[in-house]
Every structure is written in C-alpha cells, then in structure tokens.
Design an enzyme around this catalytic site. Structure first.
Site, PDB file in Angstrom:
ATOM      1  N   LYS A 104       0.948  -1.106  -0.089  1.00 11.77           N
ATOM      2  CA  LYS A 104      -0.112  -0.065  -0.012  1.00 11.77           C
ATOM      3  C   LYS A 104       0.798   1.231   0.107  1.00 11.77           C
ATOM      4  CE  LYS A 104      -4.482   1.075   0.497  1.00 11.77           C
ATOM      5  NZ  LYS A 104      -5.538   0.259   0.151  1.00 11.77           N
ATOM      6  N   GLY A 214     -20.597   7.157   3.238  1.00 16.08           N
ATOM      7  CA  GLY A 214     -19.472   7.232   2.171  1.00 16.08           C
ATOM      8  C   GLY A 214     -20.181   7.501   0.825  1.00 16.08           C
ATOM      9  N   ASN A 217     -15.855   6.803  -5.093  1.00 13.79           N
ATOM     10  CA  ASN A 217     -16.038   5.773  -5.835  1.00 13.79           C
ATOM     11  C   ASN A 217     -16.793   4.634  -5.383  1.00 13.79           C
ATOM     12  OD1 ASN A 217     -15.357   3.313  -7.312  1.00 13.79           O
ATOM     13  ND2 ASN A 217     -14.369   4.887  -8.884  1.00 13.79           N
ATOM     14  N   ALA A 218     -16.485   3.965  -4.427  1.00 10.33           N
ATOM     15  CA  ALA A 218     -17.050   2.723  -3.918  1.00 10.33           C
ATOM     16  C   ALA A 218     -18.509   2.902  -3.270  1.00 10.33           C
ATOM     17  CB  ALA A 218     -16.318   2.111  -2.789  1.00 10.33           C
TER      18      ALA A 218
END
Ligand code: GLU
Length: 415
Positions: A104, A214, A217-218
């Site tokens: 990451k 949220g 994108n997701a």
C-alpha cells in the site's frame, strides 16, 4: 484511530492465529513488513515555491506474488496507517485468490486544496521517488482514497519517462485509453454487490433497505448499482452530512446533486442527519464505504442492520465484529467485501501482460466467479470454526499462506 490502526489490524489477525494455534515464529513472519519506504517529495507549487510532501509505500508480504495495493492521498495518512492497509492487502489478495502479495502507498496531503497541476507534479514526484521499488513483477500500485484513473495515468507516464518505454503493467486502475480494464472503475462496488447478494440469499433477508456511509467511488457506485436492482436506499452520506428518507432516495438525482454542488448536503425532501446517526438507522443492510474505525465497541450495541458490508478498509473493529456475530448480525469483512477492486486490477494486469483486452461482460463474469467462491470459502470457515466472518476470512487466508510458507521452506509441515 490512525495511531491505533496497526494495533487493530494485529488484533484481527491474532484472533485467527489463536484459533489456529499458530506457532510464534509463524506469527513473526506474517506480521512484520518486508519493506517500508518513506520518501520526501519536493513539489513546485503554483506560487513558485517548493513544498515538501511525505510519501510512503509499504511492501508487506510478497510470498504469494508481487506486492499490490493502492495509493491513498489524505491529510491523515501515516506510516502506521499505510502499514495496516498493506497488511490488509496481503490477506485480501489471498482471500480473493489473486497471485499477489500485499502493499500500500500513501501521501500526506489534502488533494482538495491542490490545483490540477500541483496534483500532477506530486503524483509524478511520488513515482520518481519510488520507481526503483515498483514494477509489474515487483509492486503494482492502484487507486485508493482520493486517487483516480487520471492520477494513475500521470504515474504510469512518469514511469514510462524514467524507463524510456511503456510499462502498462506497472500500475492498475488506469483509464481505458491507456491500458485500463473494462469494469475496473466500478469493480469494488460491483464485487461488494455480488457478495451482498450471496449474503442476503444465505441469511434469507428479503426486500432489504440499505444505508450507505461514504459517497466516493465505492459508496456512490454501490448506491447506483443497488438502486438499479431496485433495492431501497434510505440514506447516504459524504464527509459533510448524511441524508435520510425512509421511503427511499432517488440515487440518480443524489449523484447529480453531488456532482453539481460538491456534496449531498441540501438535497430536497430528506432529513439531514449526522454520519454517526446514519450508522444506527433501523435498516437491513449498512454499508460503511468511507474510512476506517467507524464501528467499534463504542457504538456496536446501537447498530441495528442485519448485514454490514465493509466496503471501506477497516471500518469495523475485530471486537465489534465479534459482538455483532454474538447478536446474530453479520459483518462481512473488508478483505472479502471490497476485494472486487483488486480482483479486477488483477484482470487488468493480466490483460496488460498478454496485450489482449476483454469485454466488460467477460470481466464481470470472471469477477462474479471470484467473489462467489471467496464468499463460499469464508462462509465455510465461519461454519467450521464457529467464528464471525472476519475471523473466518483470516483463518482461510492464513491457512493458505501457511501452505506457501511450507513450500518455500520457511517452515516444516506441522510447525
Ligand atoms: N485500493 C484498493 C483496495 O484497497 C484497490 C487495490 C488494487 O487494485 O491494487 O483494495
């Protein structure tokens, strides 16, 4: 949360290690990162002055293949956070069965305060600093929080500039015109939807009402895909506010409003509530799709959803997962729920390596197969060991990793 995030990641792993009675030396091998890279990135800002940003890349474990995982741009990025996220990628890549280890990256910055030119120079600077350590057979970055296909395109172009030729497989999540894959931009959400449908079917939840925390994108894409399938999305949120309408939201209109105004705030015919209150709504399904640490021992007893789909990385603590399991609720862990993103990154890398591209239909079919078999494997481990889905996912992944340790000669059978 950020300081405790590594501790939290270890706790998740240790629950499985305890069930499997892992030898201390195996725990040591699996919980120490192979390489941590910390760089300073000097960037010329629009005012002509140089500002120095801090960038990280953690290559946690490459025993199953080159390390793989996204790059996050966020003011709260820290080396501990990137380490935890790289650790999670190791297990996610094992659960969804792609031939990668875990890595990451992150840069401490607030992309909302950077001009496009500054963002481009920062992204190129990150690759200039990291290029020796990455490559299609070494470590393959991708998008994460506040990075996107355009950032990947600049990064790939910078790698091209340094190496002197195109290396499409060095990074995934690229735009379609530059070696990206069909289906990659919606892959995290789509993979989550496949998993959710398996879970709703398995646990016999019908006509599910859904709240999503949220709207990046997701979260946004999950809202869109689920509303297209006629699920009732009663609440969504972004970093500014949450909006709630028990009758259901018109997601297309919410997306248009967010695009126009930059937030879901001010959307008509809804009640504005806090992000904290969205989490405790009386819904069938809750999808935390923002950042880590939102469901912990502090609020877990107020959570009413039957199924929690962890689309963010690290939104539910190990302790909270176990409490939910005891109360008969199921939290589908991040390393399973959001693994669709890296699964399609794998497909992108394969397509780059063979130089032949698949249709969206082919990609989504392959994605569905991967997600469904990952779900079955984790569900089986949950039944076999009578543990929550989070612990089950680690048990499944760690057992696979142990086989690799044996084959590589790190340990002897039965250690
Ligand atoms: N950042 C995504 C994740 O956390 C995708 C990683 C990738 O595609 O390599 O899974």
């Amino acid at each position: 949360m950020s300081d405790d995030i590594w501790k939290e990641a270890l706790e998740q792993f240790n629950k499985a290690a305890k069930v499997l009675k892992l030898d201390k030396s195996i725990v040591e091998i699996l919980t120490n990162p192979k390489r941590i890279i910390h760089v300073s990135i000097p960037v010329r800002m629009d005012n002509g002055k140089i500002k120095v940003f801090q960038g990280f890349r953690v290559q946690f474990n490459d025993l199953r293949g080159p390390t793989k995982g996204g790059i996050r741009y966020h003011p709260n990025v820290s080396h501990e956070e990137v380490k935890a996220l790289a650790f999670w990628m190791t297990w996610k890549n094992t659960v969804v069965d792609v031939p990668f280890g875990g890595g990451k990256g992150g840069v401490i910055c607030n992309p909302k305060e950077l001009s496009e030119g500054e963002l481009e120079r920062l992204s190129r600077g990150y690759i200039e600093a990291m290029h020796k350590f990455i490559g299609p057979e070494k470590d393959i970055p991708a998008p994460d929080v506040y990075t996107n296909p355009q950032v990947m395109a600049w990064m790939m172009d910078e790698y091209h500039r340094i190496e002197g030729h195109n290396v499409f497989g060095v990074i995934t999540g690229k735009p379609l015109e530059l070696g990206g894959s069909e289906g990659r931009d919606k892959a995290t959400a789509q993979g989550g939807v496949y998993i959710l449908e398996e879970a709703l079917d398995t646990f016999k939840v019908k006509n599910a009402s859904i709240a999503i925390q949220g709207f990046g994108n997701a979260g946004r894409t999950a809202a869109k895909l689920l509303s297209e399938k006629d699920y009732k999305i009663v609440a969504v949120s972004d970093s500014k506010t949450a909006i709630h309408n028990p009758k259901g939201l018109d997601i297309e209109k919410v997306i248009a409003h967010k695009q126009k105004t930059g937030s879901v705030k001010g959307f008509k015919e809804v009640k504005e509530i806090t992000n904290e209150n969205l989490l405790i709504l009386d819904v069938d399904v809750l999808i935390p799709a923002a950042l880590e640490g939102v469901i912990t021992k502090d609020n877990v007893n107020k959570i009413k959803a039957k199924v929690i789909l962890e689309l963010a990385n690290g939104p539910v603590s190990a302790e909270a997962r176990a409490t939910l399991y005891k109360k008969g609720q199921i939290s589908i862990p991040d390393i399973l729920a959001n693994s669709g993103g890296v699964a399609v990154s794998y497909f992108e890398w394969v397509q780059n390596n063979i130089g032949y591209f698949w249709s969206e239909e082919e990609v989504l079919k392959k994605l569905k197969d991967k997600m469904c078999s990952a779900f079955d494997n984790v569900y089986s481990a949950s039944k076999e060991f009578k543990v929550d889905f989070g612990t089950a996912a680690y048990i499944y992944a760690v057992r696979r990793m142990i086989k690799v340790l044996e084959l590589r000669g790190y340990i002897k059978k039965g250690d």
